[in-house]
Scaffold this active site. Structure first.
Site, PDB file in Angstrom:
ATOM      1  N   CYS A 131     -21.412  27.654  26.142  1.00 31.24           N
ATOM      2  CA  CYS A 131     -21.537  26.378  26.846  1.00 31.24           C
ATOM      3  C   CYS A 131     -22.149  25.367  25.879  1.00 31.24           C
ATOM      4  CB  CYS A 131     -22.421  26.557  28.070  1.00 31.24           C
ATOM      5  SG  CYS A 131     -22.420  25.166  29.168  1.00 31.24           S
ATOM      6  N   LYS A 132     -21.294  24.595  25.268  1.00 32.39           N
ATOM      7  CA  LYS A 132     -21.768  23.720  24.190  1.00 32.39           C
ATOM      8  C   LYS A 132     -21.881  22.268  24.603  1.00 32.39           C
ATOM      9  CE  LYS A 132     -17.282  23.090  22.022  1.00 32.39           C
ATOM     10  NZ  LYS A 132     -16.562  23.074  20.787  1.00 32.39           N
TER      11      LYS A 132
END
Length: 155
Positions: free
Chosen positions: A87-88
């Site tokens: 989850c960037k």
């Protein structure tokens, strides 16, 4: 394009000379734009001793765009989806061209110390992490031993 290659070479050399703790790197098919990174899970965590492989691909317009990061090793973590995608959102929101891959890998190391349930891909795992921590720890430790070839620290 010349600046891009020089930047990639510089970052690669930096990673070889002074990588973040518990981190190693190798090129995939001798390509500066495709790396396999191994992070050893930090001591005193449910990921301790596990070897977590990451696939990192740099876009043609790096450093103006963030690299694509995917866990190749299955991991029980609220910030990683079932396909290994990290989850960037935080990287994309705060990314700037002078940032380096080193910073990303330091962040990846720190996420193995502490999950960020506020930026979770998996809401159920995030809730479990916050409300049933013992249950989360037991599953994450089992996955680390099963999928990340963790050696026994407590032996």
């Amino acid at each position: 394009m010349v600046k891009y290659k020089a930047r990639m070479m510089s970052e690669y050399r930096q990673m070889l000379e002074d990588p973040p703790p518990n981190t190693s790197i190798k090129l995939v098919n001798n390509s500066l734009t495709h790396w396999e990174v191994t992070i050893i899970g930090p001591q005193d965590t449910v990921y301790a001793g596990g070897e977590f492989k990451l696939d990192i691909q740099f876009p043609w317009n790096y450093p103006f765009r963030t690299p694509r990061i995917r866990f190749k090793t299955k991991i029980y973590h609220c910030n990683v989806d079932e396909n290994g995608i990290f989850c960037k959102n935080e990287f994309e929101r705060n990314w700037f061209a002078r940032q380096h891959i080193y910073c990303i890998l330091v962040t990846m190391n720190s996420m193995l110390v502490k999950c960020d349930p506020t930026d979770a891909y998996n809401a159920d795992i995030a809730a479990q992490y916050m409300q049933k921590r013992e249950e989360f720890d037991k599953i994450a430790l089992d996955w680390t031993r099963r999928y990340a070839d963790a050696f026994r620290i407590d032996s």
